[in-house]
Motif scaffolding. Sequence first.
Motif, PDB file in Angstrom:
ATOM      1  N   ALA A 141       0.852  -1.190   0.000  1.00  0.00           N
ATOM      2  CA  ALA A 141       0.000   0.000   0.000  1.00  0.00           C
ATOM      3  C   ALA A 141       0.886   1.237   0.000  1.00  0.00           C
ATOM      4  CB  ALA A 141      -0.928   0.020   1.216  1.00  0.00           C
ATOM      5  N   TRP A 194      -7.580   1.677   7.477  1.00  0.00           N
ATOM      6  CA  TRP A 194      -7.988   0.725   6.451  1.00  0.00           C
ATOM      7  C   TRP A 194      -6.793  -0.022   5.855  1.00  0.00           C
ATOM      8  CZ3 TRP A 194      -8.684   5.977   6.295  1.00  0.00           C
ATOM      9  CH2 TRP A 194      -7.921   6.698   5.370  1.00  0.00           C
ATOM     10  N   VAL A 195      -5.603   0.539   5.980  1.00  0.00           N
ATOM     11  CA  VAL A 195      -4.403  -0.179   5.545  1.00  0.00           C
ATOM     12  C   VAL A 195      -4.000  -1.198   6.605  1.00  0.00           C
ATOM     13  CG1 VAL A 195      -1.975   0.029   4.882  1.00  0.00           C
ATOM     14  CG2 VAL A 195      -3.622   1.752   4.124  1.00  0.00           C
ATOM     15  N   ILE A 255      -5.818  -4.381   6.440  1.00  0.00           N
ATOM     16  CA  ILE A 255      -5.416  -5.376   5.434  1.00  0.00           C
ATOM     17  C   ILE A 255      -4.642  -6.489   6.146  1.00  0.00           C
ATOM     18  CG2 ILE A 255      -4.018  -5.818   3.379  1.00  0.00           C
ATOM     19  CD1 ILE A 255      -4.572  -2.944   2.497  1.00  0.00           C
ATOM     20  N   THR A 314      -1.094   3.664  -7.270  1.00  0.00           N
ATOM     21  CA  THR A 314      -1.677   2.481  -6.618  1.00  0.00           C
ATOM     22  C   THR A 314      -2.341   1.540  -7.618  1.00  0.00           C
ATOM     23  OG1 THR A 314      -3.757   3.639  -6.148  1.00  0.00           O
ATOM     24  CG2 THR A 314      -2.044   3.735  -4.451  1.00  0.00           C
ATOM     25  N   TRP A 321      -3.795  -1.909  -1.994  1.00  0.00           N
ATOM     26  CA  TRP A 321      -4.925  -0.996  -1.850  1.00  0.00           C
ATOM     27  C   TRP A 321      -4.858   0.007  -2.986  1.00  0.00           C
ATOM     28  CZ3 TRP A 321      -4.935   4.375   0.086  1.00  0.00           C
ATOM     29  CH2 TRP A 321      -6.224   4.908   0.109  1.00  0.00           C
ATOM     30  N   THR A 338     -13.119  -0.019   0.346  1.00  0.00           N
ATOM     31  CA  THR A 338     -12.805   0.936   1.407  1.00  0.00           C
ATOM     32  C   THR A 338     -13.592   2.218   1.221  1.00  0.00           C
ATOM     33  OG1 THR A 338     -10.915   1.955   0.252  1.00  0.00           O
ATOM     34  CG2 THR A 338     -10.454   0.039   1.638  1.00  0.00           C
ATOM     35  N   VAL A 397      -9.211  -3.046  -1.974  1.00  0.00           N
ATOM     36  CA  VAL A 397      -8.101  -3.997  -1.910  1.00  0.00           C
ATOM     37  C   VAL A 397      -8.289  -4.923  -3.106  1.00  0.00           C
ATOM     38  CG1 VAL A 397      -6.989  -5.820  -0.586  1.00  0.00           C
ATOM     39  CG2 VAL A 397      -8.022  -3.867   0.602  1.00  0.00           C
ATOM     40  N   TYR A 439     -13.404  -8.169   5.540  1.00  0.00           N
ATOM     41  CA  TYR A 439     -12.650  -6.910   5.624  1.00  0.00           C
ATOM     42  C   TYR A 439     -13.578  -5.721   5.370  1.00  0.00           C
ATOM     43  CZ  TYR A 439      -9.587  -3.135   3.947  1.00  0.00           C
ATOM     44  OH  TYR A 439      -8.975  -1.927   3.732  1.00  0.00           O
ATOM     45  N   THR A 440     -14.383  -5.778   4.305  1.00  0.00           N
ATOM     46  CA  THR A 440     -15.280  -4.666   3.951  1.00  0.00           C
ATOM     47  C   THR A 440     -16.266  -4.387   5.074  1.00  0.00           C
ATOM     48  OG1 THR A 440     -15.121  -5.241   1.600  1.00  0.00           O
ATOM     49  CG2 THR A 440     -16.967  -3.840   2.259  1.00  0.00           C
ATOM     50  N   HIS A 453     -14.439  -3.045   8.179  1.00  0.00           N
ATOM     51  CA  HIS A 453     -13.965  -1.687   7.918  1.00  0.00           C
ATOM     52  C   HIS A 453     -15.115  -0.681   8.024  1.00  0.00           C
ATOM     53  CE1 HIS A 453     -12.119   1.740   6.026  1.00  0.00           C
ATOM     54  NE2 HIS A 453     -12.749   1.578   4.871  1.00  0.00           N
TER      55      HIS A 453
END
Length: 357
Positions: free
Chosen positions: A31, A39-40, A43, A79, A92, A150, A243, A268-269, A272
């Motif tokens: 990232a 949010w990183v 991961i 990115t 990301w 994210t 991601v 994760y989603t 987050h």
Amino acid sequence: MRKLLGLLAGSTMLFSVAAQAQETINLTVAASHPTVVPWVGMIQTHFMARTDEILAEKGDYKIEWNEAFGGTLYKANATLSSVEEGITDIGWVFSFLEAAKLPLSQASSNAPFATSNPAIQLEVMQELMETNEAFRDEWESHNLKVLGLTGTDLYDFYTKEPITGIDDIAGMKLSAPGVLGNWLRGTDANAVDGALTTYYTDVQTGVSDGALTLALGALPIKLYEVAPYINRFDAGGAFSGAVAINRDSWDDLPEEVQNAMIEAGKYYTEAHGKDLVERHEFALNKMIELGSGQNPKVQIVEMPEGELVKWVNKMPNIAAEWAEPLDASGIPATEFIAAYMEGLRAKGETPARDWDK
């Protein structure tokens, strides 16, 4: 005794065969931002950890993660291309800075203040990723497979001097990432393009007078040290990226690993989204605490009621301005804005402005 030794030897051989049967897969995950950005960091703590958990249940595969966070492989302006080209396997992708390549991903930013509930917004974007072909295709056309989404928490102005309302930002230079500069249109403020990685220096050196940003980003970069006045508007959040995994890397993975990552991505989603809601107030309070000894000390400046509506109504119809040229080029932006807004309304949200009407 011989029988016991034989059983032990057999067990050892079986364990050895099982251990040898487990395949190790090497993947780089990266990232542009450091792991202190929530949010990183998630991961690691959610996407990678959950993938490992799921794979460990069967034991057929193990991932050896090569971590390259904090911009060690590429910066914020690269990115998308870095995942697309395989510089990293997983990364990301910061969609704010990719308006030309990911046009529909800018919809929430061009229809601002439609919701102040980040978790609901991510639910809607996840549904659109699964059901809206044009949205999904714009990511997959760049050799990507999206794994998790994210978003942002709520936006406020972090400034060197306090303001009393939206009219006060006229003439100010305010840092904002890419498309969010549009939120300043109609206010007579000047947008300075940047990202969390540049805000502190930009404000410190006078490139900007402050930043339009979010609490969960401002806290870890210590923006409050140079911009101690948090002028609180609670402006709605926005979809900020995903991601994603390089498609070639994805296609090389066994189905079991792919399925584990899909499940981990959804986890994760969801996590987050909840984290954005729960930690927004915490981050604001933490900045007050950490900045209590500096001069001037960190202060939250509450905006009078109605200032957010006043702000959004200062803007031209940025949703229509954004959508019309895309429609003309064959990208169904107006249709996508409508699907996004209807998705929010279906979940009980009341947008501050009906951008689709």
